[in-house]
Scaffold this motif. Structure first.
Motif, PDB file in Angstrom:
ATOM      1  N   VAL A  99      61.605  59.496  85.893  1.00 11.02           N
ATOM      2  CA  VAL A  99      60.526  59.096  85.207  1.00 11.02           C
ATOM      3  C   VAL A  99      61.177  57.377  85.966  1.00 11.02           C
ATOM      4  O   VAL A  99      62.610  57.166  85.577  1.00 11.02           O
ATOM      5  CB  VAL A  99      60.254  59.072  83.364  1.00 11.02           C
ATOM      6  CG1 VAL A  99      59.699  57.591  83.013  1.00 11.02           C
ATOM      7  CG2 VAL A  99      60.067  59.779  83.361  1.00 11.02           C
ATOM      8  N   GLU A 100      60.111  56.901  86.260  1.00 13.82           N
ATOM      9  CA  GLU A 100      60.550  55.042  86.560  1.00 13.82           C
ATOM     10  C   GLU A 100      60.899  53.656  85.354  1.00 13.82           C
ATOM     11  O   GLU A 100      59.159  53.575  84.980  1.00 13.82           O
ATOM     12  CB  GLU A 100      60.247  55.029  88.539  1.00 13.82           C
ATOM     13  CG  GLU A 100      60.328  53.318  88.085  1.00 13.82           C
ATOM     14  CD  GLU A 100      59.059  52.568  89.560  1.00 13.82           C
ATOM     15  OE1 GLU A 100      59.494  52.254  90.272  1.00 13.82           O
ATOM     16  OE2 GLU A 100      58.779  53.620  89.323  1.00 13.82           O
ATOM     17  N   ILE A 101      61.568  52.948  85.079  1.00 14.26           N
ATOM     18  CA  ILE A 101      61.083  52.135  84.242  1.00 14.26           C
ATOM     19  C   ILE A 101      60.942  50.667  85.404  1.00 14.26           C
ATOM     20  O   ILE A 101      61.902  50.787  86.320  1.00 14.26           O
ATOM     21  CB  ILE A 101      61.898  51.837  83.072  1.00 14.26           C
ATOM     22  CG1 ILE A 101      61.550  50.996  82.137  1.00 14.26           C
ATOM     23  CG2 ILE A 101      63.221  51.022  83.789  1.00 14.26           C
ATOM     24  CD1 ILE A 101      62.190  50.191  80.752  1.00 14.26           C
ATOM     25  N   ILE A 135      64.966  56.278  85.042  1.00 12.22           N
ATOM     26  CA  ILE A 135      65.316  55.422  86.483  1.00 12.22           C
ATOM     27  C   ILE A 135      64.902  54.132  86.921  1.00 12.22           C
ATOM     28  O   ILE A 135      63.743  53.663  86.275  1.00 12.22           O
ATOM     29  CB  ILE A 135      65.629  56.360  87.832  1.00 12.22           C
ATOM     30  CG1 ILE A 135      63.997  56.388  88.106  1.00 12.22           C
ATOM     31  CG2 ILE A 135      65.736  57.719  87.346  1.00 12.22           C
ATOM     32  CD1 ILE A 135      64.166  56.970  89.700  1.00 12.22           C
ATOM     33  N   ALA A 136      65.545  53.126  87.590  1.00 12.83           N
ATOM     34  CA  ALA A 136      64.110  52.149  88.184  1.00 12.83           C
ATOM     35  C   ALA A 136      64.757  51.939  89.543  1.00 12.83           C
ATOM     36  O   ALA A 136      65.784  51.844  89.967  1.00 12.83           O
ATOM     37  CB  ALA A 136      65.222  50.926  87.473  1.00 12.83           C
ATOM     38  N   LEU A 152      71.382  46.328  80.869  1.00 16.19           N
ATOM     39  CA  LEU A 152      70.772  47.537  80.721  1.00 16.19           C
ATOM     40  C   LEU A 152      71.435  49.074  80.131  1.00 16.19           C
ATOM     41  O   LEU A 152      71.261  49.879  79.795  1.00 16.19           O
ATOM     42  CB  LEU A 152      69.118  48.363  81.481  1.00 16.19           C
ATOM     43  CG  LEU A 152      68.390  46.775  80.835  1.00 16.19           C
ATOM     44  CD1 LEU A 152      67.254  47.387  81.534  1.00 16.19           C
ATOM     45  CD2 LEU A 152      67.309  46.890  79.518  1.00 16.19           C
ATOM     46  N   GLY A 153      72.738  48.253  81.105  1.00 20.93           N
ATOM     47  CA  GLY A 153      73.395  49.800  81.258  1.00 20.93           C
ATOM     48  C   GLY A 153      73.054  50.449  81.474  1.00 20.93           C
ATOM     49  O   GLY A 153      73.892  51.598  81.689  1.00 20.93           O
ATOM     50  N   MET A 154      72.051  50.513  83.068  1.00 21.46           N
ATOM     51  CA  MET A 154      71.766  51.791  83.243  1.00 21.46           C
ATOM     52  C   MET A 154      73.273  51.690  84.874  1.00 21.46           C
ATOM     53  O   MET A 154      74.243  50.604  85.111  1.00 21.46           O
ATOM     54  CB  MET A 154      71.060  51.512  84.426  1.00 21.46           C
ATOM     55  CG  MET A 154      69.236  51.012  83.152  1.00 21.46           C
ATOM     56  SD  MET A 154      68.028  50.387  84.269  1.00 21.46           S
ATOM     57  CE  MET A 154      67.809  52.171  84.579  1.00 21.46           C
ATOM     58  N   LEU A 170      69.171  52.325  93.775  1.00 14.79           N
ATOM     59  CA  LEU A 170      68.517  53.439  92.706  1.00 14.79           C
ATOM     60  C   LEU A 170      69.450  53.350  91.240  1.00 14.79           C
ATOM     61  O   LEU A 170      71.101  52.892  91.579  1.00 14.79           O
ATOM     62  CB  LEU A 170      68.748  55.144  92.817  1.00 14.79           C
ATOM     63  CG  LEU A 170      68.145  56.099  92.160  1.00 14.79           C
ATOM     64  CD1 LEU A 170      66.614  55.739  91.609  1.00 14.79           C
ATOM     65  CD2 LEU A 170      68.227  57.549  92.143  1.00 14.79           C
ATOM     66  N   PHE A 171      68.236  53.238  90.368  1.00 15.39           N
ATOM     67  CA  PHE A 171      69.402  53.056  89.084  1.00 15.39           C
ATOM     68  C   PHE A 171      69.099  54.221  88.211  1.00 15.39           C
ATOM     69  O   PHE A 171      68.355  54.594  87.953  1.00 15.39           O
ATOM     70  CB  PHE A 171      69.708  51.568  88.375  1.00 15.39           C
ATOM     71  CG  PHE A 171      70.166  50.663  89.207  1.00 15.39           C
ATOM     72  CD1 PHE A 171      71.467  49.808  88.583  1.00 15.39           C
ATOM     73  CD2 PHE A 171      69.498  49.802  89.822  1.00 15.39           C
ATOM     74  CE1 PHE A 171      72.384  49.252  89.759  1.00 15.39           C
ATOM     75  CE2 PHE A 171      69.932  48.712  91.251  1.00 15.39           C
ATOM     76  CZ  PHE A 171      71.448  48.745  90.428  1.00 15.39           C
ATOM     77  N   GLU A 172      69.880  54.276  87.231  1.00 14.28           N
ATOM     78  CA  GLU A 172      69.659  55.295  86.370  1.00 14.28           C
ATOM     79  C   GLU A 172      70.499  55.380  84.248  1.00 14.28           C
ATOM     80  O   GLU A 172      71.367  54.742  84.385  1.00 14.28           O
ATOM     81  CB  GLU A 172      70.174  56.199  86.542  1.00 14.28           C
ATOM     82  CG  GLU A 172      71.168  57.578  86.129  1.00 14.28           C
ATOM     83  CD  GLU A 172      72.077  58.465  86.786  1.00 14.28           C
ATOM     84  OE1 GLU A 172      70.739  59.922  87.478  1.00 14.28           O
ATOM     85  OE2 GLU A 172      73.005  59.345  86.985  1.00 14.28           O
TER      86      GLU A 172
END
Length: 177
Positions: A99-101, A135-136, A152-154, A170-172
């Motif tokens: 799931v992506e933001i 994830i972003a 955001l703390g990702m 990729l960030f999560e």
């Protein structure tokens, strides 16, 4: 679709009366240049209305595509999405869809912390509703969105071609247990 509120913002479903704003937003190359694998600018109000209809079709207890509005006066400033991300060709989902933001805001709204505030509110809401990971997926050149991810703390996971068929950073963020 539900609304999500933060201190300064209200994230609500898109409405047909938002079409002129959406056309203005997505007709700007500086706004859309990092969106998806083949970014294009919007050129007509009819495209905006069709896009709004697609955004409203995401009706899920966790996922959604919201208009970001200011709580004080209801002014629309951007778009925020939280939805399953399409995998690149040949990639396996591995059991669950990621799931992506993502977000994009009007240039007049840049630099006010709205992207961070809106994304934090939606992620908090999604985690309360049971989502375990967000994830972003950012274009390597999109340092502004990468800075939002960090605020955001990702966690930066690294470069990947798993999504959209092109290299992405990729960030999560995991739900707190």
């Amino acid at each position: 679709m539900r609304t999500v509120a933060s201190d300064r913002l209200l994230l609500r479903p898109w409405r047909d009366e938002d079409a002129d704003f959406l056309l203005d937003l997505e007709s700007r190359w500086e706004v859309v240049r990092f969106l998806g694998p083949n970014p294009t600018t919007m050129t007509t109000r009819a495209e905006a209305l069709a896009s709004i209809a697609r955004r409203r079709a995401v009706d899920d207890p966790i996922h959604g595509i919201w208009a970001i509005t200011t709580a004080a006066d209801g002014r629309v400033v951007g778009n925020l999405l939280l939805k399953p991300v399409p995998l690149s060709a040949g990639e396996s989902a591995g059991g669950t869809a990621d799931v992506e933001i993502g977000w994009h805001l009007h240039p007049d709204a840049w630099g006010h912390g709205y992207a961070t505030e809106a994304a934090a509110a939606v992620m908090d809401d999604a985690f309360i509703r049971g989502l375990r990971r967000v994830i972003a997926v950012t274009n390597p050149a999109n340092t502004a969105s990468q800075a939002v991810c960090r605020r955001l703390g990702m966690t930066h996971v690294g470069r990947t071609t798993r999504y959209y068929g092109t290299p992405k950073e990729l960030f999560e963020k995991l739900a707190e247990t």
